[in-house]
Design an enzyme around this catalytic site. Structure first.
Site, PDB file in Angstrom:
ATOM      1  N   PRO A  92       0.809  -1.221   0.000  1.00 37.68           N
ATOM      2  CA  PRO A  92       0.000   0.000   0.000  1.00 37.68           C
ATOM      3  C   PRO A  92       0.841   1.271   0.000  1.00 37.68           C
ATOM      4  CG  PRO A  92      -0.095  -1.096   2.140  1.00 37.68           C
ATOM      5  CD  PRO A  92       0.571  -2.039   1.199  1.00 37.68           C
ATOM      6  N   GLU A 119       3.412  -7.321   8.753  1.00 37.89           N
ATOM      7  CA  GLU A 119       3.746  -5.909   8.576  1.00 37.89           C
ATOM      8  C   GLU A 119       4.606  -5.659   7.347  1.00 37.89           C
ATOM      9  OE1 GLU A 119       2.601  -3.296  10.513  1.00 37.89           O
ATOM     10  OE2 GLU A 119       1.304  -4.900  11.259  1.00 37.89           O
ATOM     11  N   ARG A 161      -3.610  -9.635 -20.035  1.00 39.17           N
ATOM     12  CA  ARG A 161      -4.535  -9.375 -21.133  1.00 39.17           C
ATOM     13  C   ARG A 161      -3.929  -8.470 -22.199  1.00 39.17           C
ATOM     14  NH1 ARG A 161      -7.531  -4.706 -20.813  1.00 39.17           N
ATOM     15  NH2 ARG A 161      -9.373  -5.706 -21.739  1.00 39.17           N
ATOM     16  N   ASP A 176     -10.184   0.715 -23.696  1.00 42.80           N
ATOM     17  CA  ASP A 176     -10.389   0.527 -22.262  1.00 42.80           C
ATOM     18  C   ASP A 176     -10.319   1.861 -21.526  1.00 42.80           C
ATOM     19  OD1 ASP A 176     -10.563  -2.198 -22.503  1.00 42.80           O
ATOM     20  OD2 ASP A 176      -8.485  -2.591 -21.938  1.00 42.80           O
TER      21      ASP A 176
END
Length: 273
Positions: A92, A119, A161, A176
């Site tokens: 993150p 962690e 893809r 897209d």
């Protein structure tokens, strides 16, 4: 493309055997190797974590098993003839994973994923392998998961893809949302298929017109409408030069006007979308 994943939950990666990714593997477009990190532990409990230096809650993944596992994956890949490895660290605290980054990764011949738990992984592991290959620390969103395996699935599907021969229609990804080019910073608009009427709901007449120019313009206008409604921040970051005359017209209708510095800013909220 070769893809290696080192994880303490190999079973989490089973979805790599289905759908487009599974077909890519079956066709030889994607060579996937999933490694169990605990295979490189040597105590009776197969320990992969320990308490953090400096104190604090949670546990940190140890350097030793990660180092041995990554060395083994690299050795196996080189022996098989792979080259140009790149390490992808789902975290993150990484850079946002975007369509642009998916395209960049799709051009790499070998990705090595290091999904962490607890962690995270002792920082020295990333620093060590950054001396041997490029390292991409990527985040799939502003939230925290129990582990990085879900992020591996997300990144792999977005990248796979884009590989030649994976999609049935090679042009499919060009329109897209976020696709580089005309759709950069835009969300794809609504789509329709048969039947022409369902539960009293029809489809826009322009889609039945056969006029390719008008259809293309309608689709682009709808992309602007959806982007303005759901992701206005995408429009705000665009240069005025990114839009043609017709783009500017629809943006004006939607309540946008170019600012003095050449970017589009939203009109007062009283303007109805």
């Amino acid at each position: 493309m070769r893809l290696d994943v080192v994880t303490i939950f190999p079973e989490y990666l089973e979805p790599l055997n289905v759908s487009l990714v599974g077909k890519a593997r079956a066709r030889g477009r994607l060579d996937v190797h999933v490694h169990d990190l605990r295979d490189w532990t040597y105590d009776r409990h197969n320990t992969v974590d320990d308490t953090p230096y400096g104190g604090g809650p949670g546990m940190v993944m140890k350097t030793e098993p990660w180092g041995e596992a990554l060395d083994a994956a690299l050795a196996d890949g080189y022996e098989a003839g792979a080259h140009g490895p790149v390490m992808v660290v789902p975290t993150p605290s990484g850079r946002p994973f975007t369509q642009e980054l998916a395209v960049e990764l799709s051009e790499r011949p070998w990705l090595i994923f290091t999904p962490a738990r607890y962690e995270g992984i002792d920082r020295r592991v990333t620093d060590e392998y950054a001396t041997r290959m490029p390292v991409y620390e990527v985040s799939i969103g502003d939230y925290v998961l129990a582990g990085g395996e879900a992020a591996v699935l997300v990144v792999t599907e977005a990248v796979a893809r884009l590989l030649p021969g994976v999609l049935g229609n090679a042009e499919s990804h060009r329109d897209d949302s976020f696709a580089p080019g005309a759709m950069a910073n835009l969300l794809e608009g609504p789509v329709y298929t048969k039947p022409p009427e369902w539960r009293g709901r029809g489809i826009p007449d322009v889609l039945l017109s056969g006029h390719h120019g008008k259809i293309a313009r309608w689709r682009r206008d709808e992309a602007f409408r959806r982007t303005a409604r759901n992701r206005p921040d995408l429009i705000e970051r665009c240069e005025a030069s990114a839009f043609d005359k017709k783009d500017r017209e629809i943006l004006s209708i939607l309540g946008w006007t170019p600012s003095a510095d050449g970017r589009f800013w939203r009109r007062p909220q009283t303007v109805e979308e």
